[in-house]
Design a protein around this motif. Structure first.
Motif, PDB file in Angstrom:
ATOM      1  N   HIS A 155       0.816  -1.217   0.000  1.00  0.00           N
ATOM      2  CA  HIS A 155       0.000   0.000   0.000  1.00  0.00           C
ATOM      3  C   HIS A 155       0.847   1.263   0.000  1.00  0.00           C
ATOM      4  CE1 HIS A 155      -3.324  -2.689   0.532  1.00  0.00           C
ATOM      5  NE2 HIS A 155      -2.773  -3.166   1.634  1.00  0.00           N
ATOM      6  N   GLY A 156       1.971   1.201  -0.726  1.00  0.00           N
ATOM      7  CA  GLY A 156       2.731   2.431  -0.959  1.00  0.00           C
ATOM      8  C   GLY A 156       3.905   2.700  -0.039  1.00  0.00           C
ATOM      9  N   GLU A 157       4.434   1.631   0.629  1.00  0.00           N
ATOM     10  CA  GLU A 157       5.662   1.853   1.398  1.00  0.00           C
ATOM     11  C   GLU A 157       6.855   1.876   0.436  1.00  0.00           C
ATOM     12  OE1 GLU A 157       5.307   2.846   4.227  1.00  0.00           O
ATOM     13  OE2 GLU A 157       3.488   1.944   5.045  1.00  0.00           O
ATOM     14  N   THR A 158       7.979   2.399   0.912  1.00  0.00           N
ATOM     15  CA  THR A 158       9.174   2.493   0.075  1.00  0.00           C
ATOM     16  C   THR A 158       9.929   1.168   0.062  1.00  0.00           C
ATOM     17  OG1 THR A 158       9.444   4.868   0.417  1.00  0.00           O
ATOM     18  CG2 THR A 158      11.424   3.629  -0.156  1.00  0.00           C
ATOM     19  N   VAL A 159      10.411   0.782  -1.111  1.00  0.00           N
ATOM     20  CA  VAL A 159      11.212  -0.428  -1.253  1.00  0.00           C
ATOM     21  C   VAL A 159      12.649  -0.030  -1.582  1.00  0.00           C
ATOM     22  CG1 VAL A 159      11.552  -2.549  -2.578  1.00  0.00           C
ATOM     23  CG2 VAL A 159       9.231  -1.747  -2.072  1.00  0.00           C
ATOM     24  N   ASN A 160      13.607  -0.571  -0.815  1.00  0.00           N
ATOM     25  CA  ASN A 160      15.024  -0.314  -1.096  1.00  0.00           C
ATOM     26  C   ASN A 160      15.769  -1.623  -1.251  1.00  0.00           C
ATOM     27  OD1 ASN A 160      15.431   2.666  -0.870  1.00  0.00           O
ATOM     28  ND2 ASN A 160      14.534   2.311   1.141  1.00  0.00           N
ATOM     29  N   LEU A 161      16.780  -1.584  -2.104  1.00  0.00           N
ATOM     30  CA  LEU A 161      17.652  -2.738  -2.250  1.00  0.00           C
ATOM     31  C   LEU A 161      19.034  -2.305  -1.772  1.00  0.00           C
ATOM     32  CD1 LEU A 161      17.556  -5.660  -3.502  1.00  0.00           C
ATOM     33  CD2 LEU A 161      18.597  -4.644  -5.531  1.00  0.00           C
ATOM     34  N   HIS A 175      12.334   1.894  -4.959  1.00  0.00           N
ATOM     35  CA  HIS A 175      11.088   2.391  -5.515  1.00  0.00           C
ATOM     36  C   HIS A 175      10.466   3.222  -4.411  1.00  0.00           C
ATOM     37  CE1 HIS A 175       7.630   2.540  -8.193  1.00  0.00           C
ATOM     38  NE2 HIS A 175       6.946   2.629  -7.076  1.00  0.00           N
ATOM     39  N   GLU A 176      10.380   4.507  -4.625  1.00  0.00           N
ATOM     40  CA  GLU A 176       9.911   5.378  -3.556  1.00  0.00           C
ATOM     41  C   GLU A 176       8.421   5.201  -3.320  1.00  0.00           C
ATOM     42  OE1 GLU A 176      11.765   9.213  -3.403  1.00  0.00           O
ATOM     43  OE2 GLU A 176       9.972  10.120  -2.532  1.00  0.00           O
ATOM     44  N   GLY A 177       8.057   5.175  -2.054  1.00  0.00           N
ATOM     45  CA  GLY A 177       6.657   5.011  -1.676  1.00  0.00           C
ATOM     46  C   GLY A 177       5.818   6.193  -2.106  1.00  0.00           C
ATOM     47  N   THR A 178       4.502   5.980  -2.011  1.00  0.00           N
ATOM     48  CA  THR A 178       3.574   7.012  -2.480  1.00  0.00           C
ATOM     49  C   THR A 178       2.870   7.712  -1.324  1.00  0.00           C
ATOM     50  OG1 THR A 178       1.926   5.269  -2.673  1.00  0.00           O
ATOM     51  CG2 THR A 178       3.113   5.869  -4.677  1.00  0.00           C
ATOM     52  N   ARG A 179       3.103   7.252  -0.094  1.00  0.00           N
ATOM     53  CA  ARG A 179       2.428   7.842   1.051  1.00  0.00           C
ATOM     54  C   ARG A 179       3.016   9.218   1.369  1.00  0.00           C
ATOM     55  NH1 ARG A 179      -0.307   3.250   3.542  1.00  0.00           N
ATOM     56  NH2 ARG A 179      -1.011   4.763   5.087  1.00  0.00           N
ATOM     57  N   THR A 180       2.211  10.056   1.991  1.00  0.00           N
ATOM     58  CA  THR A 180       2.688  11.396   2.337  1.00  0.00           C
ATOM     59  C   THR A 180       3.874  11.300   3.284  1.00  0.00           C
ATOM     60  OG1 THR A 180       0.404  12.090   2.209  1.00  0.00           O
ATOM     61  CG2 THR A 180       1.949  13.671   3.123  1.00  0.00           C
ATOM     62  N   VAL A 220      16.539  -6.938   0.209  1.00  0.00           N
ATOM     63  CA  VAL A 220      15.437  -6.099  -0.273  1.00  0.00           C
ATOM     64  C   VAL A 220      14.594  -5.764   0.955  1.00  0.00           C
ATOM     65  CG1 VAL A 220      14.076  -8.140  -0.954  1.00  0.00           C
ATOM     66  CG2 VAL A 220      13.526  -5.888  -1.902  1.00  0.00           C
ATOM     67  N   ALA A 221      14.252  -4.487   1.089  1.00  0.00           N
ATOM     68  CA  ALA A 221      13.598  -4.042   2.323  1.00  0.00           C
ATOM     69  C   ALA A 221      12.432  -3.113   2.055  1.00  0.00           C
ATOM     70  CB  ALA A 221      14.625  -3.331   3.207  1.00  0.00           C
ATOM     71  N   LEU A 222      11.415  -3.268   2.888  1.00  0.00           N
ATOM     72  CA  LEU A 222      10.315  -2.303   2.931  1.00  0.00           C
ATOM     73  C   LEU A 222      10.578  -1.392   4.119  1.00  0.00           C
ATOM     74  CD1 LEU A 222       7.136  -4.517   2.420  1.00  0.00           C
ATOM     75  CD2 LEU A 222       7.647  -2.426   1.135  1.00  0.00           C
TER      76      LEU A 222
END
Lengths: 252, 252
Positions: free
Chosen positions: A101-107, A121-126, A214-216
């Motif tokens: 639901h729009g959290e940021t994903v980093n590797l 992949h940058e999240g979409t949440r404010t 890989v991390a949320l």
């Protein structure tokens, strides 16, 4: 001879530190700033800057300001070849972000005592977790670090913990690392920064070596046990997909 | 002290040379290759590689191969901030390419005795001029070089010519540079490479300093006098547009 050698190593390190003073917020620097920020003698900075200009990594623009040199473009291309993930892998990161639901994903990959973000992949949440590609973070904290250390031996982990600003961090870190190794994933809350949580899973290369985590990442308030349990299957399947793609750090 | 200093400069230069051995065709290198290609003693290469690993610019992958390190991602971002042209400028390069019926457009900046391609729009013709962003080319030849030197004094131009592999190139180069200064553009045929032609015009920064040369490049057979006369107005208006955008090398 030994003196000259260590002088050489030090010069390379200083040259890299000098370049590290430039970023999006500081696209140009005066000689005075370079002297102030490095804490080095002016003669040393002048000599380093001259050398960096010769090899094209720094550019004395003529108005008293230095900017990163065009030689960096060569390195940018090089980084792109080695570290840019294929579209398929980036799509997987985006899908994981959507599934959370729009959290940021980093590797992240390990780089000695640090971890470096190599894709995201940058999240979409404010309110979102933001780590830029190329950013170096401590390896002694956070779920991604526990995962990246999950194949390391005890001495290695204790040495990493010794770099942490807190006393007696060796045993707690070793315990977290062991749990990550047993579970095949890790979660952390506010370990590096208050209010920030992460869930991470390991990515392997073709030879079966741990190559990345890989991390949320997001605010702790959104990383409840229920939420983490819901993220986990998506995270693990993303990690497996990246393992199969075998695309981290030019391993392909 | 002087010895240590020169050792330091040399180490930075060697470190950059070592990294320069990696490219799209050589994404990974063995220690043996690094030793062979640099011609340096193995102990020196091992020490340099170790230093570069410490600062994250090289990565010993564990299978005996070295790859460019994830630290390069930081420099890639930096290069992007400083050197990536705004969309509007890239659009101008694309339009110039289209106006020349698909020749390649390159933007070069001077870097001491070289010119470096900092942006480009690759042509669409089957036989086309290809120079990658970040590529360093000699400053002693080609229309773009004549333009880039068109504000340089005679001593500077003669020093550049001294780096050329041909004898007595000083006067011919000085004459070409003077013509470029007088005309405000330059054309060359087969000067650097047989069968390759170029037309170039100067780009200035806000302060009126020469900052770059924009060039059309392609096969000599397509760069007839008539074709060049047809390209020229488009080239000059592109150069003026880039001057107004003032976007080269973080000058904006």
């Amino acid at each position: 001879m030994a003196d000259t050698d260590s002088g050489g190593v030090r010069s390379v390190q200083r040259a890299v530190e000098l370049l590290a003073l430039f970023d999006a917020d500081h696209p140009s620097r005066s000689l005075r700033e370079l002297v102030e920020e490095t804490g080095l003698p002016k003669t040393t900075v002048v000599r380093l800057a001259h050398t960096l200009e010769q090899v094209g990594l720094l550019w004395g623009r003529g108005d008293g300001q230095y900017v990163p040199g065009s030689g960096l473009l060569r390195w940018a291309e090089l980084a792109g070849h080695t570290w840019r993930l294929p579209e398929e892998a980036l799509r997987r990161l985006a899908e994981l972000s959507a599934a959370s639901h729009g959290e940021t994903v980093n590797l992240y990959v390990r780089q000695r005592g640090s971890r470096v973000c190599v894709a995201r992949h940058e999240g979409t949440r404010t309110l979102r977790h933001v780590v830029r590609v190329g950013t170096r973070m401590p390896l002694w904290s956070g779920a991604a670090s526990h995962v990246l250390l999950s194949r390391a031996d005890r001495a290695d982990v204790l040495a990493v913990a010794a770099g942490a600003p807190r006393e007696g961090w060796g045993e707690p870190l070793w315990e977290r690392v062991r749990r990550a190794a047993e579970d095949g994933w890790a979660v952390s809350h506010g370990e590096r920064e208050p209010g920030v949580s992460g869930v991470a899973a390991p990515v392997f290369d073709r030879a079966g070596r741990l190559s990345a985590a890989v991390a949320l990442g997001g605010p702790t308030v959104r990383f409840t046990d229920e939420a983490v349990a819901a993220f986990l299957p998506h995270l693990l399947s993303t990690a497996r997909a990246l393992t199969i793609l075998d695309c981290i750090g030019g391993t392909a």
